[in-house]
Design a protein around this motif. Structure first.
Motif, short mmCIF file in Angstrom:
data_model
loop_
_atom_site.label_atom_id
_atom_site.label_comp_id
_atom_site.label_asym_id
_atom_site.label_seq_id
_atom_site.Cartn_x
_atom_site.Cartn_y
_atom_site.Cartn_z
N THR A 9 6.97 54.58 8.35
CA THR A 9 7.40 54.24 9.72
C THR A 9 6.26 54.31 10.74
OG1 THR A 9 8.06 56.54 10.14
CG2 THR A 9 9.74 55.06 9.25
N LYS A 10 5.09 54.82 10.31
CA LYS A 10 3.93 54.92 11.21
C LYS A 10 2.64 54.75 10.42
CE LYS A 10 4.87 59.05 12.71
NZ LYS A 10 6.16 59.19 12.01
N ASP A 27 10.06 49.82 11.23
CA ASP A 27 10.74 50.13 9.98
C ASP A 27 11.47 51.47 10.08
OD1 ASP A 27 9.73 47.82 8.79
OD2 ASP A 27 7.89 48.84 8.17
N ALA A 28 12.60 51.56 9.42
CA ALA A 28 13.40 52.79 9.42
C ALA A 28 13.75 53.19 8.00
CB ALA A 28 14.68 52.60 10.24
N THR A 29 13.88 54.49 7.77
CA THR A 29 14.29 54.95 6.44
C THR A 29 15.78 54.73 6.24
OG1 THR A 29 14.63 57.20 7.30
CG2 THR A 29 12.49 56.72 6.30
N ASN A 40 13.94 58.67 1.70
CA ASN A 40 12.48 58.66 1.68
C ASN A 40 11.92 57.27 1.39
OD1 ASN A 40 12.99 58.40 -1.05
ND2 ASN A 40 12.44 60.52 -1.52
N GLN A 41 12.71 56.24 1.72
CA GLN A 41 12.24 54.86 1.56
C GLN A 41 12.65 54.05 2.78
OE1 GLN A 41 14.24 53.17 -1.82
NE2 GLN A 41 16.28 53.49 -1.00
N VAL A 42 11.89 52.97 3.04
CA VAL A 42 12.24 52.07 4.13
C VAL A 42 13.45 51.26 3.72
CG1 VAL A 42 11.50 50.08 5.48
CG2 VAL A 42 9.90 51.95 5.06
#
Length: 225
Positions: A9-10, A27-29, A40-42
């Motif tokens: 995400t960064k 993007d977000a998990t 723990n994944q996008v």
């Protein structure tokens, strides 16, 4: 800027003055297009999410500065979705600390034989190792010390500081009639002192209003507008 690390995400860049720049992404998990801060994944991309996450992060870091809570925060540029931070040394390969006020998410999945969704937990603190391949496994204080990731004193300091910061965030959200269920933090060290690092955004917490979960973008509007 020099790219140092590309995250979910960064992205992290080194600056000429010795500080670092965190570039927030949209993007977000989550999983299957559904947001979940415990994943723990996008799982999805939301237009403008990076800027909104930074706006809320800056809001909370500025609030914490007023309470003299040690952080790595220097400044934020919302137009560029960039945050300047001081260099901090992580514990091991990275630790996440979750403070839980009410049971939800992975906690209920793990302990559903003993607790139901929404039941109180009184600021229970969990430490997890940042490791996507292993699903960010929980770890005890004794193991953190045994593996030389941190000292027992640092463990207790991180635990106390996490509870303190979570209480400030919870209090701030309560002003908008919002209820904080849980929140995820990361800590590091600057000159040997434990400090709060990373971000404090909607993607790091679960917040509810009258039992209804508030999505990250909606949370920003409720808190900042």
């Amino acid at each position: 800027m020099e790219l140092v690390y590309k995250g979910k995400t960064k992205d992290v860049y080194a600056l000429a003055d010795g500080n670092y720049c965190l570039q927030f992404k949209d993007d977000a998990t989550g999983k299957d297009g559904v947001f979940d801060p415990g994943e723990n994944q996008v799982g999805l991309t939301i237009d403008g999410l990076g800027r909104e996450c930074l706006a809320l992060t800056a809001h909370f870091f500025e609030m914490l500065n007023k309470h003299n809570v040690p952080t790595h925060f220097v400044s934020a540029d919302l137009d560029k979705a960039q945050m300047t931070v001081k260099p901090a040394k992580l514990f091991g390969k990275g630790l996440e600390i979750v403070v839980r006020f009410k049971a939800t998410g992975s906690y209920v999945r793990r302990y559903s034989d003993y607790i139901k969704e929404g039941e109180p937990l009184d600021a229970l603190v969990e430490f997890t190792l940042k490791n996507d391949d292993k699903g960010d496994p929980p770890i005890t204080g004794d193991s953190l010390v045994a593996l030389d990731i941190m000292t027992n004193e640092q463990f207790e300091e991180c635990k106390a500081l996490a509870k303190k910061v979570a209480a400030y965030v919870r209090e701030d959200l309560a002003k908008k009639d919002l209820t904080l269920y849980d929140i995820k933090f990361e800590f590091g060290q600057i000159n040997g002192k434990v400090v709060l690092v990373d971000e404090i955004s909607g993607g790091c917490m679960r917040v509810y209003n009258n039992g209804v979960w508030i999505q990250p973008m909606d949370l920003n509007k409720l808190v900042l507008e």
